[in-house]
Design a protein around this motif. Sequence first.
Motif, PDB file in Angstrom:
ATOM      1  N   LEU A 523     -33.775 -27.455  85.428  1.00 27.29           N
ATOM      2  CA  LEU A 523     -34.864 -27.081  86.229  1.00 27.29           C
ATOM      3  C   LEU A 523     -34.526 -26.298  87.396  1.00 27.29           C
ATOM      4  O   LEU A 523     -35.338 -25.629  88.096  1.00 27.29           O
ATOM      5  N   THR A 526     -34.766 -22.789  86.839  1.00 19.70           N
ATOM      6  CA  THR A 526     -36.097 -22.361  86.653  1.00 19.70           C
ATOM      7  C   THR A 526     -36.984 -22.420  87.715  1.00 19.70           C
ATOM      8  O   THR A 526     -38.246 -22.612  87.633  1.00 19.70           O
ATOM      9  N   GLN A 528     -37.976 -25.565  88.969  1.00 20.86           N
ATOM     10  CA  GLN A 528     -38.419 -26.628  88.563  1.00 20.86           C
ATOM     11  C   GLN A 528     -39.749 -26.146  87.678  1.00 20.86           C
ATOM     12  O   GLN A 528     -40.494 -27.152  87.194  1.00 20.86           O
ATOM     13  N   LYS A 529     -39.793 -25.213  86.991  1.00 20.82           N
ATOM     14  CA  LYS A 529     -40.904 -24.698  86.227  1.00 20.82           C
ATOM     15  C   LYS A 529     -40.215 -25.118  84.544  1.00 20.82           C
ATOM     16  O   LYS A 529     -39.207 -24.928  84.330  1.00 20.82           O
ATOM     17  N   LYS A 530     -41.147 -25.380  83.827  1.00 23.24           N
ATOM     18  CA  LYS A 530     -41.119 -25.873  82.448  1.00 23.24           C
ATOM     19  C   LYS A 530     -41.137 -24.416  81.706  1.00 23.24           C
ATOM     20  O   LYS A 530     -41.891 -23.631  82.396  1.00 23.24           O
ATOM     21  N   ASP A 532     -42.537 -22.209  79.113  1.00 24.51           N
ATOM     22  CA  ASP A 532     -43.903 -22.129  78.058  1.00 24.51           C
ATOM     23  C   ASP A 532     -43.455 -21.269  76.924  1.00 24.51           C
ATOM     24  O   ASP A 532     -44.280 -21.549  75.863  1.00 24.51           O
ATOM     25  N   SER A 563     -34.953 -30.060  76.977  1.00 25.00           N
ATOM     26  CA  SER A 563     -35.421 -30.971  78.199  1.00 25.00           C
ATOM     27  C   SER A 563     -36.259 -30.045  79.199  1.00 25.00           C
ATOM     28  O   SER A 563     -37.099 -30.805  79.975  1.00 25.00           O
ATOM     29  N   ILE A 564     -36.137 -28.733  79.070  1.00 18.93           N
ATOM     30  CA  ILE A 564     -37.095 -28.299  80.072  1.00 18.93           C
ATOM     31  C   ILE A 564     -38.147 -27.223  79.278  1.00 18.93           C
ATOM     32  O   ILE A 564     -38.651 -26.473  79.992  1.00 18.93           O
ATOM     33  N   SER A 566     -41.989 -27.004  77.774  1.00 20.20           N
ATOM     34  CA  SER A 566     -42.914 -27.576  78.318  1.00 20.20           C
ATOM     35  C   SER A 566     -43.549 -28.222  76.942  1.00 20.20           C
ATOM     36  O   SER A 566     -43.151 -27.959  75.943  1.00 20.20           O
ATOM     37  N   LYS A 567     -44.544 -29.263  77.012  1.00 22.10           N
ATOM     38  CA  LYS A 567     -45.176 -29.946  76.020  1.00 22.10           C
ATOM     39  C   LYS A 567     -45.423 -29.076  74.999  1.00 22.10           C
ATOM     40  O   LYS A 567     -45.544 -29.554  73.675  1.00 22.10           O
TER      41      LYS A 567
END
Length: 745
Positions: A523, A526, A528-530, A532, A563-564, A566-567
């Motif tokens: 993170l 990035t 702290q961005k996930k 996409d 782990s990085i 997004s859902k």
Amino acid sequence: MASIIFRTLISNPACYHLSWLSPSSIVRSKCKIIRSMSSESSQRIFQLKFDPLTGNSEWIVVDEGEDTENSPKALLSSTSYLDMLNDSRRNRAFRKAIEKTVTRPCHVLDIGAGTGLLSMMAARAMDSIDTQQCTGAKGMVIACESYLPMVKLLRKVLRVNDMEKKIHIIHRRSDEVNSADITSRADVLVSEILDSELLGEGLIPTLQHAHDKLLVGNPQTVPYRATTYGQLVECTFLWKLHDLHHNEAIALDSVHLAPAGLETIICAKSQQYAMHCDAISEEIRLLSEPFKIFEFDFWKRPESHGQTELHIKPTCDGKVHAIVTWWVLQLDYEGTVFYSTAPKWISSPSSSKDKQTESYCAADWCDHWKQCVWFIPGLGMSVSKDHQVHLQAVHNDTSLSYNLKYDDPRVVLGPNDLHVKDCQLTLSPERIGIYGDIEWRSSMLKAVRNALQKNIPSLCVVADDSVFLTILTAYLSPTSHVISMFPGLREKGAQYLHAVADANGFSMDRLKIIGKRETCLTLEDTNQKKVDLLVGEPFYHGNEGMLPWQNLRFWKERTMLDSILSKDALIIPCKAILRGCAMSLPDLWRSRRCLETVEGFDHSVVNSTLGACGDLPASQESPCLPYFIWQCGETKALSEVFTVMEFDFSNPLSPCSGKAKIGFTKSGSCHGFALWMDWLLDADNSIVLSTGPERRYWKQGVKLLHKPVAVGINGSCDIDGFSSAEIEASLNSLNGELSIKHAFL
């Protein structure tokens, strides 16, 4: 893990001596080796182990006596030694020439001895001499071979043929041999260190040293002479393999990999490319008669550099896209034994009036020697019948190059983009062909555009070396940030993107290049961005010749990024499918079959080591090897395409397996299975990129059978044939190896 051995020799473990073999040459062993020269009994191999799932490599040490899966034994199956020993025309030509040359007891030197075939031919020729007419004369044969795994095979072959006492082995490179290693200079040189280009295995430096240090003045040699030839051709397919700028202009998709003003920023290396030109003979239009380029005499010391100017009259109007080249060996002094690598449309050297001439043309398919192709830049050169073309040909120690000029000053071949050198990407011809392919580009464009319609990503990661996907995502999503891993391109990829950013309408402040072999984003990388959107072709620079499923490295890297993500992260491709087809491959199978006797010498001891298919022990399987099916000579599909297993990228990497039942749709001899990957770009499975045999840009994996199997359509096969088969595969998620088993039903 795949393994790579480097043939770089060292005389001291702390001193690395780089071989003169050029990286672009088609080296017979397709590998190099590092070894310690302290003493032969303690020699060890430094073997580079490559992990296809991570792209990482490490040096491991293998002792000479070891015979495990980590030893070089497994690597020899990917070399061309077996194919070469199965080339009966080559073997017969060398035997005839050696018998004509070795007519008295003499000192014979064999450089690059391999399994010792030429050495044994020379020793046998001396044995057949009437010794009563050669009182007091003694002969000897020295076999010089540097490659340790081959030295081990050489000893085995000599032993089973009762030749151990007749041939002295020097386990060293020939340019490391000196007067202390041989009692006298050799009268005869027998050697075969030729690649498809002729010079790529170091023929010239080898001959120079041999004439300076190892041979008598005016020695006899087999071969005696080699002559290179060429022909101007027009071929759209060959044009597509190097001219990305004009091909992508036809696509009209707003992605400019080679934009105007930077036409050659992505290019193929200026070199000759080995290729089976007979496979595309129907697409080739000949624009000239064959012409002689260079002549190399083995019996005298060659020059390191040579240049010639040729004036060629085109035989018809057209556009020169490439020069197809080949060579002809004159093996004996009298000029009665020849071997040619010419394409089938060329008449053989034996068309002369001398009926005693024996010509061995490459009429039987073989893979160790092919023709070569030199691409003409840009759109090619338009020529008119009988309007002369000037060809400048140059050779150095290891390669040949060409410059084509027209005597009309108005003709310009293409832009001279000298200013792009610092940011230029050199890619394989097949990769350039893919990037210029309209269907491939539109599939990628549709998949990414559909993904962006579902969700505008804040962060997109390009997991591989795809400059196309990097530009495409940056162009289609102007608000997104893009991270490109570029594990192979690295800084070169970053320089390239800087150069083409303006032409593609994106700003480099939205792009970040990692340039590491390991995908280890956090993170912190990035902000702290996930992630996409995760995309890949997949394509890893430098790995184009590997087995298709070794691009499952994309799955490994997706797993490391888990782990990085997004859902609701979207992944392109979302799935891969291992597909296959039962094939009739008589030419390929013949070139890989088990050896028995080769010109009267038992070679059966090399079969398992060289990865032969045939009468191997039940516990041994022939390896799965990468080939362009379209270049494998005679081929025929005997079944519909079948699905073996699937790889779901929505989940992390895990062991998986699959099985398929195969129904034959045509009768014939099944020689094996072609296997490839289909990449599914969307969840609906509506966009599929296939790397199967119908496309020429990718290699397929080929699993050859022990013996050809008679098969037929369900219910109509012969009593000894089979109407169906079953194939099973399993993936080892730790090392990326794919295990393949089959059975006929």
